[in-house]
Write a protein that holds these residues in place. Structure first.
Motif, mmCIF file in Angstrom:
data_model
loop_
_atom_site.group_PDB
_atom_site.id
_atom_site.type_symbol
_atom_site.label_atom_id
_atom_site.label_comp_id
_atom_site.label_asym_id
_atom_site.label_seq_id
_atom_site.Cartn_x
_atom_site.Cartn_y
_atom_site.Cartn_z
ATOM 1 N N HIS A 42 0.743 -1.103 0.065
ATOM 2 C CA HIS A 42 -0.167 0.037 0.110
ATOM 3 C C HIS A 42 0.758 1.273 0.080
ATOM 4 O O HIS A 42 0.361 2.139 -0.077
ATOM 5 C CB HIS A 42 -1.034 0.032 1.021
ATOM 6 C CG HIS A 42 -2.218 -1.005 0.884
ATOM 7 N ND1 HIS A 42 -1.992 -2.364 1.092
ATOM 8 C CD2 HIS A 42 -3.331 -0.595 0.678
ATOM 9 C CE1 HIS A 42 -3.082 -2.939 1.039
ATOM 10 N NE2 HIS A 42 -3.978 -2.053 0.550
ATOM 11 N N TYR A 117 -9.864 1.583 -5.613
ATOM 12 C CA TYR A 117 -8.800 1.999 -4.595
ATOM 13 C C TYR A 117 -8.922 3.610 -4.668
ATOM 14 O O TYR A 117 -9.219 4.163 -5.949
ATOM 15 C CB TYR A 117 -7.347 1.414 -5.020
ATOM 16 C CG TYR A 117 -6.948 0.038 -4.691
ATOM 17 C CD1 TYR A 117 -6.383 -0.082 -3.335
ATOM 18 C CD2 TYR A 117 -6.970 -0.742 -5.684
ATOM 19 C CE1 TYR A 117 -6.089 -1.570 -3.207
ATOM 20 C CE2 TYR A 117 -6.749 -2.254 -5.353
ATOM 21 C CZ TYR A 117 -6.330 -2.526 -3.941
ATOM 22 O OH TYR A 117 -6.047 -3.727 -3.712
ATOM 23 N N ARG A 146 -8.118 0.518 1.517
ATOM 24 C CA ARG A 146 -8.113 0.643 0.029
ATOM 25 C C ARG A 146 -7.444 1.814 -0.537
ATOM 26 O O ARG A 146 -7.887 2.546 -1.276
ATOM 27 C CB ARG A 146 -9.507 0.630 -0.457
ATOM 28 C CG ARG A 146 -10.266 -0.907 0.156
ATOM 29 C CD ARG A 146 -11.295 -1.440 -0.809
ATOM 30 N NE ARG A 146 -10.911 -1.750 -2.124
ATOM 31 C CZ ARG A 146 -10.308 -3.066 -2.275
ATOM 32 N NH1 ARG A 146 -10.085 -3.756 -1.385
ATOM 33 N NH2 ARG A 146 -9.968 -3.521 -3.349
#
Length: 390
Positions: A42, A117, A146
């Motif tokens: 991420h 996302y 996300r």
């Protein structure tokens, strides 16, 4: 099937990676990451030399993350920078401010509104100071489920260790001169000779190579600058040539920003309903003043970036000189200046050339710390003229 339709289908087939050139391994890595949601990282750092396509790859990655694989309309929206789940920062300032970083962190906290996302792209992450970098730390370490951060910088060494420890680094390859030349020729229609020279002089920076291939004035400014520095023999020459370098860089910066500034001003006046030539009402003068302040900051950055390009060109010259001093003829960047560089190579000791290269790098660091451009360049050229560090 018409050529136009066929071309459109081919572009669709290659979405969102079609604009990424010469980075097949990096594309495969990011494609694998988007396909494996469970193993998705991420926070990413994409590094590579200027012109290697860092921001192009970052936006392609964002499109692949946000849009469904078959949603080409959403992919195009991300690539155009208009999708609500994409936040992209390319600062117009010399540095990224703390306020800009805080706004990014605020955006990162929101869930995606339309896509899979929310993606935060920071194209100039190397322009963050330590205090600004610290604003991002917690969000990089523990982003919402996300949200994906994508930072771009020339090198991971340009960022704090605390930032580097929280991201996955993806290093881009540097293309060959011949490959860049072929790309420039195909995109611009430049002759093979001009494209090769542009790719070599740009040191494989694709965007700069395209500009050199298509802008006669840019090529002439580069040539004048380098020949002027090679002719420096005394302090008087150093002062004169430094002034000319800053003048040329200023002209170059104005050429790059003047048209955009005029368009932005005209657009703002149209938006607030002021006709061309009409007096600006007092109530909206503040908006126009804020725009002008932003444009001045952008002009300052553009000038410093222009001088930085001059320093990069000068590094290539003295790199060529030291190669000649050690008997290396192949791989010269500035072949057209070979006679002048050979004369310098025979009249200087290698340690003097190395001192000049060190001084150029010192000048670059001084400009990053907001040193006055003219004084910084004058100081550097005194070292060129005398071999001594002021």
């Amino acid at each position: 099937m018409t050529d136009e339709i066929a071309s459109g289908q081919r572009a669709t087939e290659h979405l969102p990676w079609g604009a990424v050139w010469g980075q097949d391994a990096a594309v495969r890595t990011l494609q694998a990451a988007t396909a494996d949601a469970g193993g998705m990282t991420h926070a990413w750092l994409i590094t590579g030399p200027p012109g290697s396509g860092r921001s192009t790859l970052a936006h392609a990655f964002a499109a692949a993350l946000i849009a469904e694989p078959t949603d080409h309309a959403a992919m195009r929206q991300v690539l155009a920078g208009s999708h609500p789940d994409l936040t992209a920062l390319r600062t117009e300032r010399v540095i990224i401010t703390i306020d800009e970083a805080r706004r990014l962190v605020e955006r990162a906290a929101f869930s995606p509104s339309l896509g899979r996302y929310r993606v935060i792209v920071v194209e100039d992450a190397d322009r963050m100071t330590e205090r600004t970098s610290n604003v991002l730390l917690k969000s990089l370490e523990e982003p919402p489920e996300r949200t994906v951060w994508v930072l771009c910088a020339p090198s991971d060494a340009d960022l704090l260790p605390t930032i580097r420890s929280r991201v996955r680094t993806l290093r881009l390859r540097e293309p060959e001169v011949a490959d860049v030349a072929a790309l420039v020729s195909s995109r611009t229609g430049a002759s093979a000779q001009i494209a090769e020279q542009a790719a070599r002089h740009a040191q494989r920076h694709i965007g700069m190579a395209q500009r050199l291939a298509t802008d006669d004035a840019a090529r002439e400014r580069r040539d004048e600058t380098l020949r002027g520095v090679l002719a420096v023999r005394g302090v008087g020459d150093a002062v004169r040539v430094a002034g000319r370098i800053v003048e040329l860089a200023t002209d170059d910066a104005k050429a790059l920003t003047a048209e955009r500034d005029a368009q932005e001003r005209a657009q703002m006046l149209r938006t607030i309903g002021v006709a061309e030539g009409q007096a600006v009402p007092p109530a909206v003068r503040g908006q126009l003043s804020a725009l002008e302040d932003d444009q001045k900051r952008r002009a300052t950055r553009s000038l410093r970036d222009g001088i930085d390009r001059v320093l990069t060109d000068l590094q290539s010259v003295y790199r060529d000189v030291i190669m000649l001093q050690f008997g290396r003829e192949e791989g010269l960047v500035n072949v057209e200046l070979a006679p002048d560089m050979r004369a310098l190579a025979t009249s200087w000791e290698p340690r003097r050339t190395l001192a000049v290269l060190d001084r150029i790098q010192h000048t670059r660091r001084s400009l990053e710390q907001n040193a006055a451009p003219l004084l910084a360049v004058e100081s550097m050229l005194v070292t060129v003229a005398t071999g001594r560090v002021p």
